[in-house]
Design a protein around this motif. Structure first.
Motif, PDB file in Angstrom:
ATOM      1  N   LEU A   1      16.530  -5.423   5.599  1.00 35.78           N
ATOM      2  CA  LEU A   1      17.450  -4.813   5.197  1.00 35.78           C
ATOM      3  C   LEU A   1      18.248  -3.351   5.883  1.00 35.78           C
ATOM      4  O   LEU A   1      19.446  -3.003   5.348  1.00 35.78           O
ATOM      5  CB  LEU A   1      16.478  -3.943   3.658  1.00 35.78           C
ATOM      6  CG  LEU A   1      16.045  -5.169   2.903  1.00 35.78           C
ATOM      7  CD1 LEU A   1      15.721  -4.163   1.544  1.00 35.78           C
ATOM      8  CD2 LEU A   1      17.741  -5.490   1.614  1.00 35.78           C
TER       9      LEU A   1
ATOM     10  N   ARG B   1      10.439 -16.222   3.562  1.00 38.78           N
ATOM     11  CA  ARG B   1      11.106 -15.365   2.397  1.00 38.78           C
ATOM     12  C   ARG B   1      10.405 -15.563   0.434  1.00 38.78           C
ATOM     13  O   ARG B   1      10.321 -14.762  -0.633  1.00 38.78           O
ATOM     14  CB  ARG B   1      13.171 -16.029   1.953  1.00 38.78           C
ATOM     15  CG  ARG B   1      13.398 -15.276   2.400  1.00 38.78           C
ATOM     16  CD  ARG B   1      15.086 -16.083   1.753  1.00 38.78           C
ATOM     17  NE  ARG B   1      16.002 -15.379   3.248  1.00 38.78           N
ATOM     18  CZ  ARG B   1      16.397 -14.617   3.574  1.00 38.78           C
ATOM     19  NH1 ARG B   1      16.016 -13.129   3.002  1.00 38.78           N
ATOM     20  NH2 ARG B   1      17.181 -14.420   4.842  1.00 38.78           N
TER      21      ARG B   1
ATOM     22  N   TYR C   1       8.814  -7.559  -3.268  1.00 38.56           N
ATOM     23  CA  TYR C   1       9.446  -6.507  -2.665  1.00 38.56           C
ATOM     24  C   TYR C   1       9.646  -5.189  -4.499  1.00 38.56           C
ATOM     25  O   TYR C   1       9.557  -5.933  -5.214  1.00 38.56           O
ATOM     26  CB  TYR C   1      10.914  -6.922  -2.316  1.00 38.56           C
ATOM     27  CG  TYR C   1      11.490  -5.218  -1.749  1.00 38.56           C
ATOM     28  CD1 TYR C   1      10.955  -4.409  -1.454  1.00 38.56           C
ATOM     29  CD2 TYR C   1      12.421  -5.480  -2.291  1.00 38.56           C
ATOM     30  CE1 TYR C   1      11.622  -3.217  -0.477  1.00 38.56           C
ATOM     31  CE2 TYR C   1      12.990  -4.071  -0.975  1.00 38.56           C
ATOM     32  CZ  TYR C   1      12.944  -3.000  -0.906  1.00 38.56           C
ATOM     33  OH  TYR C   1      13.294  -2.416  -0.239  1.00 38.56           O
TER      34      TYR C   1
ATOM     35  N   ARG D   1      15.170 -17.122  -7.946  1.00 41.35           N
ATOM     36  CA  ARG D   1      15.931 -17.784  -6.788  1.00 41.35           C
ATOM     37  C   ARG D   1      14.632 -18.838  -7.624  1.00 41.35           C
ATOM     38  O   ARG D   1      15.385 -19.751  -7.155  1.00 41.35           O
ATOM     39  CB  ARG D   1      15.291 -17.054  -5.755  1.00 41.35           C
ATOM     40  CG  ARG D   1      14.854 -17.653  -4.272  1.00 41.35           C
ATOM     41  CD  ARG D   1      16.447 -16.925  -4.112  1.00 41.35           C
ATOM     42  NE  ARG D   1      16.868 -18.021  -4.517  1.00 41.35           N
ATOM     43  CZ  ARG D   1      18.596 -19.044  -3.839  1.00 41.35           C
ATOM     44  NH1 ARG D   1      18.448 -18.103  -2.489  1.00 41.35           N
ATOM     45  NH2 ARG D   1      19.522 -19.444  -4.323  1.00 41.35           N
TER      46      ARG D   1
ATOM     47  N   ARG E   1       8.413  -7.321 -11.849  1.00 38.95           N
ATOM     48  CA  ARG E   1       9.101  -8.466 -11.108  1.00 38.95           C
ATOM     49  C   ARG E   1       8.999  -8.805  -9.695  1.00 38.95           C
ATOM     50  O   ARG E   1       8.975  -9.783  -9.466  1.00 38.95           O
ATOM     51  CB  ARG E   1      10.767  -7.453 -10.886  1.00 38.95           C
ATOM     52  CG  ARG E   1      11.710  -7.988 -10.548  1.00 38.95           C
ATOM     53  CD  ARG E   1      13.081  -7.289 -10.351  1.00 38.95           C
ATOM     54  NE  ARG E   1      12.648  -6.646  -9.636  1.00 38.95           N
ATOM     55  CZ  ARG E   1      14.297  -5.916  -8.945  1.00 38.95           C
ATOM     56  NH1 ARG E   1      15.016  -5.775  -8.980  1.00 38.95           N
ATOM     57  NH2 ARG E   1      13.801  -5.118  -7.733  1.00 38.95           N
TER      58      ARG E   1
ATOM     59  N   GLN F   1       7.417 -12.797  -8.783  1.00 39.46           N
ATOM     60  CA  GLN F   1       8.182 -13.896  -7.427  1.00 39.46           C
ATOM     61  C   GLN F   1       6.801 -14.435  -7.243  1.00 39.46           C
ATOM     62  O   GLN F   1       7.055 -15.468  -6.535  1.00 39.46           O
ATOM     63  CB  GLN F   1       8.239 -12.773  -6.715  1.00 39.46           C
ATOM     64  CG  GLN F   1       9.846 -12.071  -6.837  1.00 39.46           C
ATOM     65  CD  GLN F   1       9.534 -10.994  -5.515  1.00 39.46           C
ATOM     66  OE1 GLN F   1       9.294 -10.084  -5.568  1.00 39.46           O
ATOM     67  NE2 GLN F   1      10.295 -11.738  -4.764  1.00 39.46           N
TER      68      GLN F   1
ATOM     69  N   ALA G   1      19.425  -4.877  -2.702  1.00 37.07           N
ATOM     70  CA  ALA G   1      18.387  -5.103  -1.125  1.00 37.07           C
ATOM     71  C   ALA G   1      17.296  -6.547  -2.426  1.00 37.07           C
ATOM     72  O   ALA G   1      17.379  -7.054  -1.146  1.00 37.07           O
ATOM     73  CB  ALA G   1      18.079  -3.816  -1.567  1.00 37.07           C
ATOM     74  N   PHE G   2      17.156  -5.898  -3.256  1.00 37.04           N
ATOM     75  CA  PHE G   2      16.132  -6.997  -4.185  1.00 37.04           C
ATOM     76  C   PHE G   2      16.148  -8.074  -3.710  1.00 37.04           C
ATOM     77  O   PHE G   2      16.030  -9.226  -3.685  1.00 37.04           O
ATOM     78  CB  PHE G   2      15.644  -6.549  -5.740  1.00 37.04           C
ATOM     79  CG  PHE G   2      14.843  -7.742  -6.039  1.00 37.04           C
ATOM     80  CD1 PHE G   2      13.319  -7.288  -5.574  1.00 37.04           C
ATOM     81  CD2 PHE G   2      15.282  -8.661  -6.986  1.00 37.04           C
ATOM     82  CE1 PHE G   2      12.176  -8.215  -6.280  1.00 37.04           C
ATOM     83  CE2 PHE G   2      13.933  -9.426  -7.640  1.00 37.04           C
ATOM     84  CZ  PHE G   2      12.768  -9.562  -7.052  1.00 37.04           C
TER      85      PHE G   2
ATOM     86  N   ARG H   1      18.734  -9.603  -2.239  1.00 32.32           N
ATOM     87  CA  ARG H   1      18.962  -9.993   0.196  1.00 32.32           C
ATOM     88  C   ARG H   1      17.547 -10.742   0.428  1.00 32.32           C
ATOM     89  O   ARG H   1      17.489 -11.478   0.068  1.00 32.32           O
ATOM     90  CB  ARG H   1      19.161  -8.373   0.565  1.00 32.32           C
ATOM     91  CG  ARG H   1      19.792  -9.517   2.077  1.00 32.32           C
ATOM     92  CD  ARG H   1      20.657  -7.978   2.008  1.00 32.32           C
ATOM     93  NE  ARG H   1      21.400  -8.506   1.915  1.00 32.32           N
ATOM     94  CZ  ARG H   1      22.458  -6.701   1.937  1.00 32.32           C
ATOM     95  NH1 ARG H   1      22.686  -5.860   2.284  1.00 32.32           N
ATOM     96  NH2 ARG H   1      23.735  -6.769   1.201  1.00 32.32           N
ATOM     97  N   VAL H   2      16.157  -9.033  -0.616  1.00 27.20           N
ATOM     98  CA  VAL H   2      15.146 -10.167   0.257  1.00 27.20           C
ATOM     99  C   VAL H   2      14.447 -10.832  -0.595  1.00 27.20           C
ATOM    100  O   VAL H   2      13.998 -12.011  -0.070  1.00 27.20           O
ATOM    101  CB  VAL H   2      13.319  -8.974  -0.966  1.00 27.20           C
ATOM    102  CG1 VAL H   2      12.344  -9.188  -0.195  1.00 27.20           C
ATOM    103  CG2 VAL H   2      14.453  -7.298   0.959  1.00 27.20           C
ATOM    104  N   THR H   3      15.300 -11.848  -1.569  1.00 32.20           N
ATOM    105  CA  THR H   3      14.939 -12.430  -2.072  1.00 32.20           C
ATOM    106  C   THR H   3      15.627 -13.611  -1.892  1.00 32.20           C
ATOM    107  O   THR H   3      15.818 -15.072  -2.905  1.00 32.20           O
ATOM    108  CB  THR H   3      14.617 -12.864  -3.876  1.00 32.20           C
ATOM    109  OG1 THR H   3      16.048 -11.760  -4.574  1.00 32.20           O
ATOM    110  CG2 THR H   3      13.205 -12.311  -4.167  1.00 32.20           C
ATOM    111  N   GLY H   4      16.389 -13.535  -0.898  1.00 31.26           N
ATOM    112  CA  GLY H   4      17.049 -14.610  -0.125  1.00 31.26           C
ATOM    113  C   GLY H   4      18.814 -15.481  -0.986  1.00 31.26           C
ATOM    114  O   GLY H   4      19.264 -16.340  -1.038  1.00 31.26           O
ATOM    115  N   TRP H   5      19.232 -14.365  -2.172  1.00 35.55           N
ATOM    116  CA  TRP H   5      20.220 -14.668  -2.802  1.00 35.55           C
ATOM    117  C   TRP H   5      21.456 -14.098  -1.352  1.00 35.55           C
ATOM    118  O   TRP H   5      20.786 -12.901  -0.269  1.00 35.55           O
ATOM    119  CB  TRP H   5      20.573 -14.001  -3.588  1.00 35.55           C
ATOM    120  CG  TRP H   5      19.914 -14.394  -4.827  1.00 35.55           C
ATOM    121  CD1 TRP H   5      19.039 -13.710  -5.227  1.00 35.55           C
ATOM    122  CD2 TRP H   5      19.860 -15.178  -5.696  1.00 35.55           C
ATOM    123  NE1 TRP H   5      18.245 -14.579  -6.817  1.00 35.55           N
ATOM    124  CE2 TRP H   5      19.042 -15.779  -7.006  1.00 35.55           C
ATOM    125  CE3 TRP H   5      20.991 -16.500  -5.661  1.00 35.55           C
ATOM    126  CZ2 TRP H   5      18.773 -16.938  -7.229  1.00 35.55           C
ATOM    127  CZ3 TRP H   5      21.469 -17.583  -6.527  1.00 35.55           C
ATOM    128  CH2 TRP H   5      20.591 -17.745  -7.734  1.00 35.55           C
TER     129      TRP H   5
END
Lengths: 279, 437
Positions: free
Chosen positions: A75, A94, A99, A124, A172, A176, B185-186, B188-192
């Motif tokens: 990040l 990933r 997070y 995702r 959340r 995941q 940020a979330f 991005r972390v989860t791959g989007w």
């Protein structure tokens, strides 16, 4: 510069001397340096996380605790260094990473419900352009239930208290279904009920074989809540099991001359030494 | 209506002649598209970026005109001009991103610089065109303020296409847009691919902006993107409803604005459409039940009443008498700053809640339920006070005087400790019977 601690001194300086990254270690950080506008925030950080532990990142303000997490997750841009998860690059891991960002990092006056936010942890899996199916909604509701918030699923997020918002973020991350969780100050400014709920969830995660790395600001609760600790002040001062690493001397090196904190730390160390643990 | 043109009803029902109907249809579709697309510009906090974008289209329009006429083509060809507009509009956005990335300037400054410099270049270009190539350049400055009346059937078809595309794309990507707007940020972390999703959002804004500059003008087109979504935000807390309402508000503004402006001399459609949207916004701001000003002041009054009744009941409990004398109530009113109408309202609320049995000339008679409530309030306040004295260094943010039960915020163990400390100071604060947690 203070003298290097024994842990730091043992560190091989030559990259080639490093042991091969273990696929067992959920997180391996090598020589990571992060700088914002020329000023380094993290300097040459090396760390290998043991699997299935609750790990606290502890250090003074501005020590780079959040930056360590953000650097690992890509990040913030790394000036140098490598990060691997189970011996693989970030891109391949990933889906195994959870997070929990800092609560203040988002605008909570946003037109979504608690359940909507938790569902984001499933996006995702759901994939592009497809609506959230009933199956994923149920999984998200389960996650909310685990943090004791099932009855507030429909509540608009700005109408939740700070602690409840923190629990929504935790739910959340649970939704995941990750294996390694990064949490940025999960205990910051939360009420007693939320603190208990988070601790319970952390222990559940450990029981399920997961690993958690959390930025933690309260030295007093480190021995009670966590198994391992990373003492950070721009560099890793020391890292390892709480009983070995969470010592007066290491804390002194981490916090420098901040006297009030040291008094607090002394108390915490004394409790750690006497083996006091919560049930 | 001096010229006895079509009546309002005729215009409203698309019977006011082909040209007027064309304009009304075109601006309605534009409003729909802008309303829907604008929601995510607002939620992603990119509203001002859209303003810079629209101003940055002007140099592109001028350059496209010059390039086309040098090449011997028709300078005023709409597709050519719009292509130029897209080019410099996007360039402007990229310039902002570059400034943010490579300097330490903040977004407001970067937007201000890019917006004014690009617009300035455009104005210089336009004056050059008007001075040197007056032939065929008539109406090119209409892009600044817009000229809805010049709309052609092909333009309306374009608007329809953009509206359908914008609505479809937003509906399909609602989940992705929401995620990135709420917590990039979330995402991005989860791959989007956050940059790609941002790009798609921005592309929709570019599309609507460029489609809108002919009708509304590049200065005002941003209003169509922002106002409908901001107005809709007053009415709902649900994202899909927000998108729907913003689309409806945008379409209604485009429709009503075009109809009203067709009644006015010189038909200033763009400005009237924006003013109509402004009217929708004002109405929402005042009257919306969810977040409007009236609703908010009622909520504030409710909170004041709750706090005031807690104070009154606490006073009754601490005096140990169910009858609170008139003088005592007067004292409270002076200390707490209650006006006479507020007092009337307060007593009404207390009677309604069953906390007050009646009020006579002698004073206010508090019911047993009211005394129990007073006891709890008194206990909560004492505990919070003790907490602030002895434990606030742990977490001052826990303190909440208005909670019904301190026990819900602090742990039982801590409460017990606070009670012990209070007892040391000779203060006893038992919980009311039947209310213990």
């Amino acid at each position: 510069m203070p003298e290097l601690s024994p842990t730091a001194a043992r560190r091989p300086t030559n990259l080639a001397e490093r042991p091969e990254h273990s696929p067992d270690s959920p997180l391996s950080v090598h020589a990571m340096t992060v700088a914002y506008h020329r000023k380094p925030v993290l300097w040459d950080v090396d760390y290998d996380a043991p699997p299935n532990r609750l790990i606290a990142i502890v250090g003074p303000n501005g020590a780079g605790k959040s930056t360590l997490i953000k650097g690992c997750l890509g990040l913030v841009p790394r000036s140098s260094g490598q990060v691997e998860f189970w011996g693989r690059p970030h891109g391949e891991a990933r889906s195994r990473l959870g997070y929990v960002p800092q609560r203040e990092s988002v605008d909570w006056d946003f037109p979504v419900s608690a359940l909507d936010v938790v569902c984001m942890g499933r996006y995702r899996r759901i994939g592009w352009c497809r609506p959230v199916s009933r199956k994923h909604k149920r999984a998200s509701l389960d996650a909310l239930d685990r943090v004791g918030m099932a009855d507030l699923a429909k509540r608009q997020i700005s109408q939740l208290s700070g602690g409840q918002q923190q629990r929504v973020f935790l739910a959340r991350a649970l939704a995941q279904e990750a294996e390694l969780y990064f949490m940025d100050e999960p205990f910051a400014g939360v009420d007693a009920a939320t603190e208990r709920a988070i601790v319970d969830v952390l222990r559940d995660l450990r029981a399920a074989g997961r690993t958690v790395i959390a930025v933690h600001h309260d030295l007093q609760t480190v021995p009670e809540y966590f198994d391992d600790v990373i003492l950070l002040n721009m560099r890793v001062v020391a890292s390892g099991p709480v009983a070995e690493v969470f010592t007066q001397e290491n804390l002194h090196q981490t916090y420098g001359g901040r006297l009030t904190l040291l008094a607090e730390a002394a108390e915490a160390v004394a409790r750690a030494a006497s083996g006091e643990r919560a049930p | 209506m001096i010229d006895a043109g079509p009546s309002l009803v005729e215009t409203l029902t698309f019977r006011a002649g082909f040209n007027t109907s064309l304009v009304v249809a075109g601006t309605t579709l534009l409003g729909l598209a802008a309303g829907v697309v604008g929601v995510f510009a607002m939620l992603r906090k990119r509203a001002l970026m859209a303003d810079a974008l629209s101003h940055a289209t002007l140099p592109g329009i001028a350059a496209a005109f010059l390039a086309a006429s040098w090449l011997g083509a028709e300078g005023r060809s709409m597709p050519v001009l719009l292509a130029g507009a897209v080019f410099t509009g996007v360039l402007g956005v990229l310039a902002i991103q570059a400034i943010l990335r490579y300097t330490r300037l903040h977004e407001d400054a970067a937007i201000g610089i890019v917006l004014s410099v690009f617009f300035g270049v455009g104005v210089v270009g336009l004056s050059y065109i008007q001075a040197n190539r007056a032939d065929g350049s008539a109406g090119i400055d209409a892009f600044i303020y817009g000229q809805a009346a010049s709309m052609q059937p092909s333009d309306v078809r374009l608007m329809a296409g953009i509206a359908i595309f914008g609505v479809l794309a937003t509906a399909l990507l609602l989940k992705e847009f929401t995620l990135v707007a709420f917590n990039d940020a979330f995402a991005r972390v989860t791959g989007w691919p956050v940059s790609l999703i941002d790009l798609l959002m921005m592309a929709l804004v570019v599309l609507v902006t460029v489609a809108g500059i002919q009708a509304v003008g590049l200065i005002l087109v941003v209003a169509l993107l922002i106002i409908p979504s901001v107005a809709a935000r007053f009415w709902t807390e649900r994202i899909w409803l927000l998108v729907l309402l913003a689309g409806v508000f945008g379409a209604a503004s485009g429709y009503l604005g075009a109809v009203i402006s067709s009644m006015l001399p010189r038909k200033p459609a763009g400005a009237v459409i924006v003013l109509t949207a402004g009217g929708v916004f004002a109405l929402s701001l005042i009257a919306a039940p969810a977040r409007g000003v009236i609703a908010a002041s009622f909520r504030r009054l409710g909170l004041r009443l709750r706090i005031a009744s807690d104070h009154l009941l606490e006073a009754a409990f601490e005096r140990g008498d169910h009858l609170l004398s008139r003088a005592a109530v007067d004292d409270l009113a002076t200390v707490r700053g209650w006006s006479t109408p507020f007092r009337v309202l307060l007593l009404f609320r207390l009677r309604l809640a069953g906390f007050v049995a009646g009020s006579t000339k002698a004073g206010v008679s508090v019911s047993p339920a009211g005394l129990a409530r007073g006891q709890r309030v008194s206990r909560n306040h004492a505990l919070w006070e003790q907490y602030l004295i002895s434990d606030a260094d742990i977490a001052p943010s826990h303190v909440d005087w208005s909670v019904d039960q301190v026990e819900h915020v602090l742990s039982d163990e801590l409460i017990a400790r606070l009670e012990a400390r209070l007892a040391e100071r000779g203060i006893s604060v038992p919980a009311p019977a039947g209310h213990s947690s």
